[in-house]
Design a protein around this motif. Structure first.
Motif, PDB file in Angstrom:
ATOM      1  N   TYR A   1       0.644  -1.413   0.307  1.00 15.55           N
ATOM      2  CA  TYR A   1      -0.061   0.055   0.239  1.00 15.55           C
ATOM      3  C   TYR A   1       1.192   0.844   0.317  1.00 15.55           C
ATOM      4  O   TYR A   1       0.924   1.833  -0.509  1.00 15.55           O
ATOM      5  CB  TYR A   1      -0.964   0.053   1.243  1.00 15.55           C
ATOM      6  CG  TYR A   1      -1.738   1.527   1.265  1.00 15.55           C
ATOM      7  CD1 TYR A   1      -2.462   1.064   0.632  1.00 15.55           C
ATOM      8  CD2 TYR A   1      -1.828   2.006   2.541  1.00 15.55           C
ATOM      9  CE1 TYR A   1      -4.044   2.477   0.576  1.00 15.55           C
ATOM     10  CE2 TYR A   1      -2.476   3.740   2.303  1.00 15.55           C
ATOM     11  CZ  TYR A   1      -3.359   3.530   2.043  1.00 15.55           C
ATOM     12  OH  TYR A   1      -4.023   4.442   1.797  1.00 15.55           O
ATOM     13  N   LEU A   2       1.339   1.027   1.123  1.00 16.79           N
ATOM     14  CA  LEU A   2       2.450   2.188   0.835  1.00 16.79           C
ATOM     15  C   LEU A   2       3.097   2.443  -0.406  1.00 16.79           C
ATOM     16  O   LEU A   2       3.707   3.929  -0.726  1.00 16.79           O
ATOM     17  CB  LEU A   2       4.312   2.415   1.952  1.00 16.79           C
ATOM     18  CG  LEU A   2       3.146   2.425   2.958  1.00 16.79           C
ATOM     19  CD1 LEU A   2       4.113   2.480   4.356  1.00 16.79           C
ATOM     20  CD2 LEU A   2       2.378   3.711   3.859  1.00 16.79           C
ATOM     21  N   ALA A   3       4.043   1.364  -1.107  1.00 17.07           N
ATOM     22  CA  ALA A   3       4.688   1.640  -2.550  1.00 17.07           C
ATOM     23  C   ALA A   3       3.560   2.416  -3.379  1.00 17.07           C
ATOM     24  O   ALA A   3       3.922   2.800  -4.202  1.00 17.07           O
ATOM     25  CB  ALA A   3       4.529   0.506  -3.207  1.00 17.07           C
ATOM     26  N   GLN A   4       2.173   1.936  -3.316  1.00 17.01           N
ATOM     27  CA  GLN A   4       0.921   2.560  -4.424  1.00 17.01           C
ATOM     28  C   GLN A   4       1.096   3.988  -4.455  1.00 17.01           C
ATOM     29  O   GLN A   4       1.344   4.547  -4.858  1.00 17.01           O
ATOM     30  CB  GLN A   4       0.138   1.893  -3.970  1.00 17.01           C
ATOM     31  CG  GLN A   4       0.273   0.312  -4.490  1.00 17.01           C
ATOM     32  CD  GLN A   4      -1.416   0.119  -4.729  1.00 17.01           C
ATOM     33  OE1 GLN A   4      -2.195   0.404  -3.577  1.00 17.01           O
ATOM     34  NE2 GLN A   4      -1.502  -1.484  -4.303  1.00 17.01           N
ATOM     35  N   GLU A   5       1.312   4.614  -2.846  1.00 19.20           N
ATOM     36  CA  GLU A   5       1.169   5.989  -2.369  1.00 19.20           C
ATOM     37  C   GLU A   5       2.691   6.443  -2.545  1.00 19.20           C
ATOM     38  O   GLU A   5       1.926   7.292  -2.855  1.00 19.20           O
ATOM     39  CB  GLU A   5       0.622   5.474  -1.095  1.00 19.20           C
ATOM     40  CG  GLU A   5      -0.552   5.250  -0.179  1.00 19.20           C
ATOM     41  CD  GLU A   5      -1.750   5.752  -1.061  1.00 19.20           C
ATOM     42  OE1 GLU A   5      -1.483   7.276  -1.125  1.00 19.20           O
ATOM     43  OE2 GLU A   5      -3.221   6.122  -0.971  1.00 19.20           O
ATOM     44  N   VAL A   6       3.414   5.898  -2.107  1.00 14.92           N
ATOM     45  CA  VAL A   6       4.903   6.126  -2.919  1.00 14.92           C
ATOM     46  C   VAL A   6       4.359   7.044  -3.943  1.00 14.92           C
ATOM     47  O   VAL A   6       5.094   7.946  -4.906  1.00 14.92           O
ATOM     48  CB  VAL A   6       5.741   6.304  -1.939  1.00 14.92           C
ATOM     49  CG1 VAL A   6       6.801   6.787  -3.057  1.00 14.92           C
ATOM     50  CG2 VAL A   6       6.060   6.058  -0.829  1.00 14.92           C
ATOM     51  N   GLU A   7       4.289   5.925  -5.018  1.00 14.64           N
ATOM     52  CA  GLU A   7       3.738   6.205  -6.346  1.00 14.64           C
ATOM     53  C   GLU A   7       2.948   7.279  -7.390  1.00 14.64           C
ATOM     54  O   GLU A   7       3.451   7.827  -7.773  1.00 14.64           O
ATOM     55  CB  GLU A   7       3.809   5.244  -7.043  1.00 14.64           C
ATOM     56  CG  GLU A   7       3.966   5.049  -8.255  1.00 14.64           C
ATOM     57  CD  GLU A   7       3.089   3.708  -9.594  1.00 14.64           C
ATOM     58  OE1 GLU A   7       2.965   3.294 -10.499  1.00 14.64           O
ATOM     59  OE2 GLU A   7       2.946   2.934  -8.788  1.00 14.64           O
ATOM     60  N   LYS A   8       1.891   7.524  -5.872  1.00 14.91           N
ATOM     61  CA  LYS A   8       0.667   8.468  -6.161  1.00 14.91           C
ATOM     62  C   LYS A   8       1.480  10.433  -6.126  1.00 14.91           C
ATOM     63  O   LYS A   8       1.170  11.294  -6.435  1.00 14.91           O
ATOM     64  CB  LYS A   8       0.116   8.218  -5.631  1.00 14.91           C
ATOM     65  CG  LYS A   8      -0.795   6.999  -6.587  1.00 14.91           C
ATOM     66  CD  LYS A   8      -2.138   6.672  -5.798  1.00 14.91           C
ATOM     67  CE  LYS A   8      -2.344   6.466  -4.811  1.00 14.91           C
ATOM     68  NZ  LYS A   8      -4.266   6.229  -4.922  1.00 14.91           N
ATOM     69  N   ASN A   9       2.130  10.030  -4.858  1.00 17.29           N
ATOM     70  CA  ASN A   9       2.121  11.396  -4.316  1.00 17.29           C
ATOM     71  C   ASN A   9       4.156  11.408  -4.337  1.00 17.29           C
ATOM     72  O   ASN A   9       4.749  10.842  -3.658  1.00 17.29           O
ATOM     73  CB  ASN A   9       1.491  11.091  -2.702  1.00 17.29           C
ATOM     74  CG  ASN A   9       2.022  12.512  -2.405  1.00 17.29           C
ATOM     75  OD1 ASN A   9       2.550  13.732  -2.583  1.00 17.29           O
ATOM     76  ND2 ASN A   9       0.955  12.511  -0.990  1.00 17.29           N
ATOM     77  N   PRO A  10       3.819  12.603  -5.069  1.00 16.60           N
ATOM     78  CA  PRO A  10       5.815  13.147  -5.393  1.00 16.60           C
ATOM     79  C   PRO A  10       6.681  13.216  -4.371  1.00 16.60           C
ATOM     80  O   PRO A  10       7.673  13.062  -3.964  1.00 16.60           O
ATOM     81  CB  PRO A  10       5.691  13.861  -5.960  1.00 16.60           C
ATOM     82  CG  PRO A  10       4.098  14.656  -6.646  1.00 16.60           C
ATOM     83  CD  PRO A  10       3.397  13.902  -5.895  1.00 16.60           C
ATOM     84  N   VAL A  11       5.880  14.110  -3.386  1.00 20.94           N
ATOM     85  CA  VAL A  11       6.445  14.297  -1.908  1.00 20.94           C
ATOM     86  C   VAL A  11       6.649  13.445  -1.072  1.00 20.94           C
ATOM     87  O   VAL A  11       7.358  13.120  -0.099  1.00 20.94           O
ATOM     88  CB  VAL A  11       5.480  15.396  -1.205  1.00 20.94           C
ATOM     89  CG1 VAL A  11       5.281  16.338  -2.426  1.00 20.94           C
ATOM     90  CG2 VAL A  11       4.352  15.132  -0.916  1.00 20.94           C
ATOM     91  N   LEU A  12       6.594  12.229  -1.445  1.00 16.68           N
ATOM     92  CA  LEU A  12       7.267  10.867  -0.089  1.00 16.68           C
ATOM     93  C   LEU A  12       7.834  10.023  -0.612  1.00 16.68           C
ATOM     94  O   LEU A  12       7.682  10.479  -2.366  1.00 16.68           O
ATOM     95  CB  LEU A  12       5.160   9.633  -0.239  1.00 16.68           C
ATOM     96  CG  LEU A  12       4.272  10.532   0.818  1.00 16.68           C
ATOM     97  CD1 LEU A  12       3.551   9.147   0.324  1.00 16.68           C
ATOM     98  CD2 LEU A  12       4.923  10.806   2.407  1.00 16.68           C
ATOM     99  N   ALA A  13       8.173   9.198   0.074  1.00 17.13           N
ATOM    100  CA  ALA A  13       9.272   8.578  -0.018  1.00 17.13           C
ATOM    101  C   ALA A  13       9.215   7.387   1.105  1.00 17.13           C
ATOM    102  O   ALA A  13       9.512   8.102   2.177  1.00 17.13           O
ATOM    103  CB  ALA A  13      11.214   9.060  -0.224  1.00 17.13           C
ATOM    104  N   ILE A  14       9.937   5.743   0.392  1.00 17.74           N
ATOM    105  CA  ILE A  14      10.479   5.496   1.564  1.00 17.74           C
ATOM    106  C   ILE A  14      11.553   5.386   2.383  1.00 17.74           C
ATOM    107  O   ILE A  14      12.629   5.885   1.759  1.00 17.74           O
ATOM    108  CB  ILE A  14      10.242   3.759   0.862  1.00 17.74           C
ATOM    109  CG1 ILE A  14       8.934   3.558   0.209  1.00 17.74           C
ATOM    110  CG2 ILE A  14      10.274   2.893   1.575  1.00 17.74           C
ATOM    111  CD1 ILE A  14       7.972   3.429   0.958  1.00 17.74           C
ATOM    112  N   ASP A  15      11.203   5.203   3.971  1.00 16.06           N
ATOM    113  CA  ASP A  15      12.578   5.418   4.451  1.00 16.06           C
ATOM    114  C   ASP A  15      13.617   4.661   4.763  1.00 16.06           C
ATOM    115  O   ASP A  15      13.072   3.137   5.184  1.00 16.06           O
ATOM    116  CB  ASP A  15      12.192   6.037   6.063  1.00 16.06           C
ATOM    117  CG  ASP A  15      13.551   6.560   7.092  1.00 16.06           C
ATOM    118  OD1 ASP A  15      14.327   6.199   6.313  1.00 16.06           O
ATOM    119  OD2 ASP A  15      12.669   5.916   8.308  1.00 16.06           O
ATOM    120  N   ASP A  16      14.639   4.379   3.231  1.00 14.33           N
ATOM    121  CA  ASP A  16      15.460   3.312   3.603  1.00 14.33           C
ATOM    122  C   ASP A  16      16.311   3.657   4.625  1.00 14.33           C
ATOM    123  O   ASP A  16      17.574   3.176   4.554  1.00 14.33           O
ATOM    124  CB  ASP A  16      15.905   2.783   2.198  1.00 14.33           C
ATOM    125  CG  ASP A  16      16.342   4.341   1.549  1.00 14.33           C
ATOM    126  OD1 ASP A  16      16.183   6.094   2.074  1.00 14.33           O
ATOM    127  OD2 ASP A  16      16.688   4.075   0.527  1.00 14.33           O
TER     128      ASP A  16
END
Length: 496
Positions: free
Chosen positions: A38-53
């Motif tokens: 779900y978070l991967a989909q949200e990051v793809e839709k929202n350009p200001v989000l990024a996964i904390d790696d």
């Protein structure tokens, strides 16, 4: 009265959930893998989000905010994160709409308290054919059979754990004694749990090797005679087609041997293969339990199982520098959605920790003594204690796991039924009540079978408050006939 189409104004009220609250509830229901997707989909839709790696994506302010949340979680400081977050409205719903998480896993109605209820995306409708085509897993096939058995509660609990140790073929390849020792179960209880597992359908499940698997199936068909037992012991000769030594060892002629071999070929050497649904993903527990220096238990969230997203501040500043009104409005919307998602993830982690802490407190006997010390516990008991709704606890415990020194367990494993006592003391487990009913019936006078009402009276005398319909239900689950049927059967057995 005129019948026909017309336009009219109507005023009505209905309870609704905001999109942000719907998102929070969806996240609470999801497993770890579903949350990551779900978070991967949200990051793809929202350009200001990024996964904390673990990189330097966030600004210093964002990093400080994340560290503050981590400290709050480690302290189990549950109350602060709830301020300003409308978790008390988790049971509101929009009329004529349904919500789902990644497919037809279930449905939720307003105020529903089903333990397996799931929310679906607004307006999404599951395809009926797709739902009907889904294959049930071996675990989901076996657990109801174990739960409906008349075995003691400890035996059923241990057998349910053994289900997770089965391989794809349905074989039990673990050291039973070592597993029983780790769970605090004596060898007799472990043997009873294996026997209970092997009594389930399909026959052959829980066998330790091919010989035991075939033997279980032959016994069910009443075909396990001495000659067949000899043939099973010499499967190597059968595989090598050494028929002459087999005939001599079994003491049968050629025709009988062919029939025995044909009987074995009709058996299923891999009873669990029919339930294989694909490659099983490894379980990453959301909660970690460890013993502290004071002799108690420390409950922590597993940081590896709690995915995080951060704001890509560099990207926000780059686009915001353009000065375009449309771009700024778009960034504002994306920033608000990102903030809500981050808050929902924080609330998810702290709610899981809060529920897990109460579970550990109530089931401390299990962590100290093993599976035999499980106490009766319901969703309502936990919900009332921590000030949440029962449906919230149900969502938290769905597809979430806990790791302790005894192994990895699903949170739902710790919820067991109980029967209230007459004097208002501690509850008695349902398994113990079933055992008492069975014992009373076994000891009854053949000429005067005990009725369900009489059994209720005897149970109340022993301190168990149970209704007659409950006695009837437990008796039927143990395949015990009614008092009139038992009386006729015993009279026929005595030749009367």
């Amino acid at each position: 009265m005129q019948i026909g189409p017309r336009v009219e104004l109507k005023q009505s009220q209905q309870l609704v959930m905001t999109p942000q609250l719907q998102q929070a509830i969806r996240l609470l229901q999801m497993s770890r893998l579903d949350t990551v997707d779900y978070l991967a989909q949200e990051v793809e839709k929202n350009p200001v989000l990024a996964i904390d790696d673990g990189g330097e994506m966030a600004s210093s302010a964002d990093t400080a905010r994340e560290e503050a949340i981590d400290r709050a979680i480690a302290r189990q400081d549950i109350g602060e994160a709830e301020n300003g977050f409308e978790t008390g409205r988790e049971n509101l719903y929009e009329a004529a709409e349904s919500y789902s998480v990644g497919g037809p896993s279930g449905a939720m109605s307003g105020g529903g308290t089903g333990r397996d209820g799931a929310l679906a995306d607004a307006g999404a409708q599951a395809d009926f054919e797709e739902t009907a085509a889904q294959k049930i897993s071996l675990r989901d096939h076996l657990l109801p059979q174990i739960g409906a058995s008349a075995a003691p509660r400890g035996t059923r609990a241990l057998a349910a754990l053994l289900v997770d140790e089965l391989d794809e073929a349905g074989y039990l390849r673990v050291d039973i004694e070592a597993l029983g020792a780790r769970l605090g179960a004596h060898s007799g209880l472990a043997a009873e749990a294996v026997a209970l597992l092997q009594s389930c359908e399909p026959t052959g499940i829980g066998a330790r090797d091919l010989k035991e698997c075939l033997t279980l199936q032959l016994k069910e068909r009443d075909r396990f005679d001495p000659a067949m037992a000899t043939l099973i012991d010499r499967l190597d000769d059968l595989a090598a087609a050494r028929l002459a030594p087999l005939r001599a060892a079994c003491g049968v002629d050629e025709e009988d041997l062919r029939e025995m071999i044909a009987e074995i070929r009709r058996l299923e050497p891999r009873p669990g293969a029919a339930f294989t649904t694909g490659v099983a993903a490894s379980v990453v527990p959301e909660v970690l339990i460890r013993r502290n220096t004071l002799g108690g238990w420390t409950v922590e969230v597993n940081p590896d199982a709690m995915p995080k997203v951060l704001l890509d501040t560099a990207y926000v500043n780059e686009l915001g520098a353009s000065g375009s009104v449309e771009v700024k409005a778009y960034l504002t919307t994306c920033r608000q959605n990102a903030d809500w998602l981050i808050r929902a993830l924080e609330q998810r982690a702290q709610t899981i920790l809060k529920v897990a802490t109460e579970i550990v407190r109530r089931q401390s006997g299990f962590f100290e003594q093993g599976v035999a010390a499980l106490s009766p516990m319901t969703l309502k008991l936990v919900a009332d204690e921590i000030g949440m709704h029962e449906s919230t606890v149900s969502r938290v415990t769905a597809n979430k796991f806990l790791a302790c020194e005894r192994g990895v367990f699903e949170l739902k494993f710790f919820f067991t039924q109980g029967i209230a006592s007459v004097d208002g003391g501690g509850a008695v487990s349902a398994a113990a009540v079933r055992h008492q009913i069975k014992s009373l019936i076994e000891k009854e006078d053949p000429s005067r079978s005990l009725s369900d009402d009489r059994i209720v009276t005897l149970l109340k005398q022993s301190g168990v408050d149970v209704a007659r319909r409950t006695v009837a239900k437990y008796r039927e689950t143990m395949n015990i006939p009614s008092s009139a049927q038992r009386k006729r059967m015993k009279a026929a057995a005595l030749g009367r």
